[in-house]
Structure formats: C-alpha cells, structure tokens
Design a protein around this motif. Structure first.
Motif, PDB file in Angstrom:
ATOM      1  N   TYR A  45      42.873  43.839  40.413  1.00 21.71           N
ATOM      2  CA  TYR A  45      41.970  44.917  40.805  1.00 21.71           C
ATOM      3  C   TYR A  45      42.780  46.037  41.464  1.00 21.71           C
ATOM      4  O   TYR A  45      43.875  45.821  41.993  1.00 21.71           O
ATOM      5  CB  TYR A  45      40.945  44.434  41.821  1.00 21.71           C
ATOM      6  CG  TYR A  45      39.906  43.461  41.320  1.00 21.71           C
ATOM      7  CD1 TYR A  45      39.695  43.241  39.954  1.00 21.71           C
ATOM      8  CD2 TYR A  45      39.112  42.751  42.231  1.00 21.71           C
ATOM      9  CE1 TYR A  45      38.716  42.353  39.517  1.00 21.71           C
ATOM     10  CE2 TYR A  45      38.141  41.868  41.806  1.00 21.71           C
ATOM     11  CZ  TYR A  45      37.944  41.663  40.451  1.00 21.71           C
ATOM     12  OH  TYR A  45      36.986  40.781  40.032  1.00 21.71           O
ATOM     13  N   PRO A  61      40.863  43.823  50.809  1.00 23.79           N
ATOM     14  CA  PRO A  61      41.432  43.183  49.613  1.00 23.79           C
ATOM     15  C   PRO A  61      42.842  42.665  49.881  1.00 23.79           C
ATOM     16  O   PRO A  61      43.590  43.236  50.672  1.00 23.79           O
ATOM     17  CB  PRO A  61      41.457  44.325  48.583  1.00 23.79           C
ATOM     18  CG  PRO A  61      40.461  45.322  49.070  1.00 23.79           C
ATOM     19  CD  PRO A  61      40.483  45.232  50.561  1.00 23.79           C
ATOM     20  N   HIS A 105      38.760  47.451  37.348  1.00 22.74           N
ATOM     21  CA  HIS A 105      38.781  45.992  37.184  1.00 22.74           C
ATOM     22  C   HIS A 105      38.692  45.606  35.715  1.00 22.74           C
ATOM     23  O   HIS A 105      38.435  46.439  34.832  1.00 22.74           O
ATOM     24  CB  HIS A 105      37.613  45.380  37.959  1.00 22.74           C
ATOM     25  CG  HIS A 105      36.265  45.810  37.427  1.00 22.74           C
ATOM     26  ND1 HIS A 105      35.572  45.086  36.490  1.00 22.74           N
ATOM     27  CD2 HIS A 105      35.493  46.906  37.693  1.00 22.74           C
ATOM     28  CE1 HIS A 105      34.441  45.701  36.207  1.00 22.74           C
ATOM     29  NE2 HIS A 105      34.361  46.812  36.916  1.00 22.74           N
ATOM     30  N   LYS A 160      31.800  43.509  48.842  1.00 19.54           N
ATOM     31  CA  LYS A 160      31.962  42.052  48.829  1.00 19.54           C
ATOM     32  C   LYS A 160      32.251  41.508  47.431  1.00 19.54           C
ATOM     33  O   LYS A 160      32.768  40.392  47.292  1.00 19.54           O
ATOM     34  CB  LYS A 160      30.699  41.385  49.393  1.00 19.54           C
ATOM     35  CG  LYS A 160      29.437  41.635  48.588  1.00 19.54           C
ATOM     36  CD  LYS A 160      28.238  40.959  49.220  1.00 19.54           C
ATOM     37  CE  LYS A 160      26.957  41.224  48.444  1.00 19.54           C
ATOM     38  NZ  LYS A 160      27.006  40.736  47.070  1.00 19.54           N
ATOM     39  N   ASP A 161      31.958  42.303  46.416  1.00 10.54           N
ATOM     40  CA  ASP A 161      32.183  41.845  45.037  1.00 10.54           C
ATOM     41  C   ASP A 161      33.573  42.217  44.513  1.00 10.54           C
ATOM     42  O   ASP A 161      33.874  41.976  43.343  1.00 10.54           O
ATOM     43  CB  ASP A 161      31.121  42.454  44.102  1.00 10.54           C
ATOM     44  CG  ASP A 161      29.722  41.953  44.423  1.00 10.54           C
ATOM     45  OD1 ASP A 161      29.599  40.794  44.857  1.00 10.54           O
ATOM     46  OD2 ASP A 161      28.760  42.731  44.253  1.00 10.54           O
ATOM     47  N   THR A 162      34.382  42.784  45.364  1.00 18.76           N
ATOM     48  CA  THR A 162      35.709  43.246  44.915  1.00 18.76           C
ATOM     49  C   THR A 162      36.862  42.424  45.472  1.00 18.76           C
ATOM     50  O   THR A 162      38.028  42.770  45.255  1.00 18.76           O
ATOM     51  CB  THR A 162      35.931  44.717  45.329  1.00 18.76           C
ATOM     52  OG1 THR A 162      36.060  44.783  46.768  1.00 18.76           O
ATOM     53  CG2 THR A 162      34.791  45.602  44.870  1.00 18.76           C
ATOM     54  N   ILE A 163      36.555  41.355  46.187  1.00 19.40           N
ATOM     55  CA  ILE A 163      37.631  40.618  46.865  1.00 19.40           C
ATOM     56  C   ILE A 163      37.828  39.209  46.297  1.00 19.40           C
ATOM     57  O   ILE A 163      38.466  38.370  46.929  1.00 19.40           O
ATOM     58  CB  ILE A 163      37.371  40.553  48.393  1.00 19.40           C
ATOM     59  CG1 ILE A 163      36.009  39.931  48.693  1.00 19.40           C
ATOM     60  CG2 ILE A 163      37.481  41.946  49.004  1.00 19.40           C
ATOM     61  CD1 ILE A 163      35.755  39.734  50.185  1.00 19.40           C
ATOM     62  N   ASP A 164      37.280  38.967  45.092  1.00 19.86           N
ATOM     63  CA  ASP A 164      37.469  37.653  44.468  1.00 19.86           C
ATOM     64  C   ASP A 164      38.731  37.604  43.607  1.00 19.86           C
ATOM     65  O   ASP A 164      38.980  36.623  42.912  1.00 19.86           O
ATOM     66  CB  ASP A 164      36.248  37.299  43.620  1.00 19.86           C
ATOM     67  CG  ASP A 164      36.032  38.265  42.460  1.00 19.86           C
ATOM     68  OD1 ASP A 164      36.450  39.433  42.586  1.00 19.86           O
ATOM     69  OD2 ASP A 164      35.442  37.861  41.435  1.00 19.86           O
ATOM     70  N   ASN A 165      39.516  38.663  43.651  1.00 21.38           N
ATOM     71  CA  ASN A 165      40.746  38.725  42.868  1.00 21.38           C
ATOM     72  C   ASN A 165      41.783  39.518  43.669  1.00 21.38           C
ATOM     73  O   ASN A 165      41.430  40.339  44.530  1.00 21.38           O
ATOM     74  CB  ASN A 165      40.485  39.416  41.521  1.00 21.38           C
ATOM     75  CG  ASN A 165      41.666  39.329  40.572  1.00 21.38           C
ATOM     76  OD1 ASN A 165      42.473  38.411  40.658  1.00 21.38           O
ATOM     77  ND2 ASN A 165      41.785  40.291  39.672  1.00 21.38           N
ATOM     78  N   ASP A 166      43.055  39.284  43.407  1.00 16.54           N
ATOM     79  CA  ASP A 166      44.117  40.033  44.074  1.00 16.54           C
ATOM     80  C   ASP A 166      44.153  41.478  43.579  1.00 16.54           C
ATOM     81  O   ASP A 166      43.670  41.796  42.491  1.00 16.54           O
ATOM     82  CB  ASP A 166      45.470  39.373  43.821  1.00 16.54           C
ATOM     83  CG  ASP A 166      45.582  38.006  44.488  1.00 16.54           C
ATOM     84  OD1 ASP A 166      44.838  37.765  45.459  1.00 16.54           O
ATOM     85  OD2 ASP A 166      46.388  37.190  44.019  1.00 16.54           O
ATOM     86  N   ASN A 208      36.796  42.644  35.055  1.00 14.00           N
ATOM     87  CA  ASN A 208      35.796  41.586  35.236  1.00 14.00           C
ATOM     88  C   ASN A 208      34.531  41.908  34.441  1.00 14.00           C
ATOM     89  O   ASN A 208      33.783  42.817  34.792  1.00 14.00           O
ATOM     90  CB  ASN A 208      35.471  41.446  36.728  1.00 14.00           C
ATOM     91  CG  ASN A 208      34.624  40.228  37.035  1.00 14.00           C
ATOM     92  OD1 ASN A 208      33.924  39.701  36.160  1.00 14.00           O
ATOM     93  ND2 ASN A 208      34.669  39.788  38.288  1.00 14.00           N
TER      94      ASN A 208
END
Length: 318
Positions: free
Chosen positions: A249, A227, A181, A195-201, A183
């Motif tokens: 990601y 994802p 990532h 759960k912290d890996t799905i805020d981006n494509d 981020n």
C-alpha cells in the motif's frame, strides 16, 4: 586590531553560533559546518570570552542555551532580518528580466510542471539565471531564513514552523492524498476508512519527509495505528513503481496519480476523512516586491491560467 564588535559579529562567528544553537550538538554542528569539533569549540569559547559570558551550558550530555545565549540568538536573528530586509530593498530597484532567482523545491514533490515552466520562462527571459535546488524541509527553512533561496515550493500547512511572521505563501494547487492499493475487496470503495488501510505493509517517503509526517499525524488524529512502512523512497515515481511491483500500500497526491494513471496498475481512493494540503510558493515578506521575483510569479500565474496544473502535468507525462 579587530574591535569587540568585529569579533562578535563576523559572518563566520555568527554562522558557527547559529548552527550550534540549532543542533545543540557540537559533533553534529561541526559536521554540518565542515570543520572539526575542536575548531568549533575554540570559536565558541572565543565568542564567549568576547561577550564575557557563557552562551551554552551542559546538563549531563545535553547542551542548553544560557540566558546570555538566548540574548545572543535573538540579536543574531534580528541582525540577519535587517540584512535580509536591506538586501530586498536594494533589489527592488533592479530589473524584472535580469539577475538570479534561486528556488528550493521540497524533494518529495512531483516537479515536472515547475521544470516545464522554468524552461519556457528562461526562453522568454534569457538574462534570468534560474537555480533549482531539491531540499528537505529543514534545508528549505534554513535557506529561506538566510536568504540563500528566493522562493520555496513546498507543502502546507507545515506545523514544524512555529514563526510564520516573516513569511507569506502563494498557493499553487490544493491536493487530496489518495490511498493506493491492489486489494480487490476495496476496489469499489469511493472513499477509504483509515482502519481499512493497515492490513498490509506500506511503501512511503522516509521518516522525516513532509507527507510521511502528515500521514502519521492524520492517523493519530483518527485514533488509528499508523501504517507499517517497510520500504522508503524519496520520489513519487519510485514509490509508485515499488508499490506496483510488490503489492504494498501507499499514498500519493491526487495530481500525481491522475497524471500517471496510465502506468498506475492499482486502485486509488481518497481517505475518509480527507487528507488535504496545499502545494505553494513560500517566501519572505516583501520578496515578491523585487521585480524579477514578481515577474517570475506573475509568469507562473499566466502559465497556469492558460492550462491548469493537473492538465499540464498530464500532458507532460504522456
């Protein structure tokens, strides 16, 4: 005139029947066989007339095996198993340093270590003819079953295969999948929650590739949405380059990330809980008793013993 047995058990007839039994679709089976659909239909009808029973039946547009078809499928697999066993027994008397070795590699793996070994092995054994084939999972299992490849290099476990009885495996390396990532908020994390890996494509392998399916299953088991992938590539090099350029990601095996750390302009961390799998040789049982196959596997063991897999990958990519 051909006997009934010759009509039933010709190589072409069995190949056509097996392909249709696998796809359960005349159009798709004909395309894979490289023939027209009417030609396939004619061959199947001819086989059904020979055995005097329908092998398939339709419910709506869906094709199914009849009881006779299931018997034929079971018998066909038994015939292939006997032929493969006979071939292997014959080849066990052959030379360790001559002959052909055909290897199927899962198309999504980083293959440079295996290529480097193949070069060194051939220089030591110039009478060996090596063939490498980049294949999908489905193609690998088809060719293993039909004795078209001697060894497969692939990721395990593979839940898509229900019958492991005819096969065995030899581990090459255990792998952790790393989350990659850009981020900054996650930069210091030693492990990453799903759960912290799905805020981006994401950019990933295509849908049916092993790692893509494996990732989706891991997220499902953690009760987290999979994802959203907006780009797909078939090699780790392509995926990493695209992620670097776009900020998407992704996730790739630890060995590949370590070997390409110099060009990986992103942060990485293992998942919590870990996503772990093995890279392994897979082959039919007794195949490793054939001298040239045994010699090849032994040579690879020695190659890795002098310098481990990741170290070799790093040195090759530098």
């Amino acid at each position: 005139m051909k006997t009934k047995q010759e009509n039933i058990f010709s190589s072409k007839t069995l190949t056509y029947f097996l392909q249709l039994a696998e796809t359960m679709n005349y159009t798709q089976a004909a395309q894979l066989l490289g023939i027209t659909q009417p030609a396939l239909t004619q061959q199947i009808k001819k086989l059904e007339r020979t055995v005097d029973a329908p092998l398939f039946y339709s419910v709506g547009k869906k094709l199914h095996l009849s009881d006779a078809g299931r018997t034929m499928l079971k018998t066909t697999h038994e015939i292939y198993d006997l032929l493969n066993q006979a071939t292997d027994e014959i080849q066990q008397t052959t030379s360790a340093t001559q002959g052909k070795i055909s290897i199927g590699l899962l198309a999504s793996i980083e293959d440079r270590v295996l290529e480097d070994f193949a070069i060194k092995y051939y220089k030591q054994n110039p009478k060996i003819e090596l063939s490498f084939h980049m294949l999908t999972r489905k193609e690998i299992w088809e060719r293993l079953e039909n004795n078209q490849i001697d060894l497969a290099v692939m990721y395990l476990p593979d839940d898509s295969i229900k019958n492991w009885k005819p096969y065995q495996s030899k581990k090459i390396i255990s792998e952790d999948l790393l989350f990659l990532h850009h981020n900054e908020k996650l930069a210091k994390r030693k492990k990453i929650k799903y759960k912290d890996t799905i805020d981006n494509d994401w950019v990933t392998y295509p849908g049916q590739y092993y790692l893509n399916s494996f990732i989706k299953e891991a997220y499902k088991n953690q009760l987290v949405d999979a994802p959203k992938s907006v780009a797909h590539f078939t090699t780790p090099n392509q995926i990493m380059r695209f992620s670097n350029a776009t900020g998407l990601y992704t996730a790739l095996p630890n060995s590949y990330v370590q070997a390409n750390a110099a060009t990986a302009n992103l942060w990485s961390a293992p998942f919590d809980p870990a996503i772990r799998f093995d890279l392994a040789f897979v082959f039919r049982k007794e195949k490793n008793q054939i001298p040239r196959i045994a010699n090849f596997l032994s040579g690879f063991d020695q190659y890795i013993a002098t310098e481990d897999y990741i170290s070799r990958l790093k040195s090759i990519t530098e």
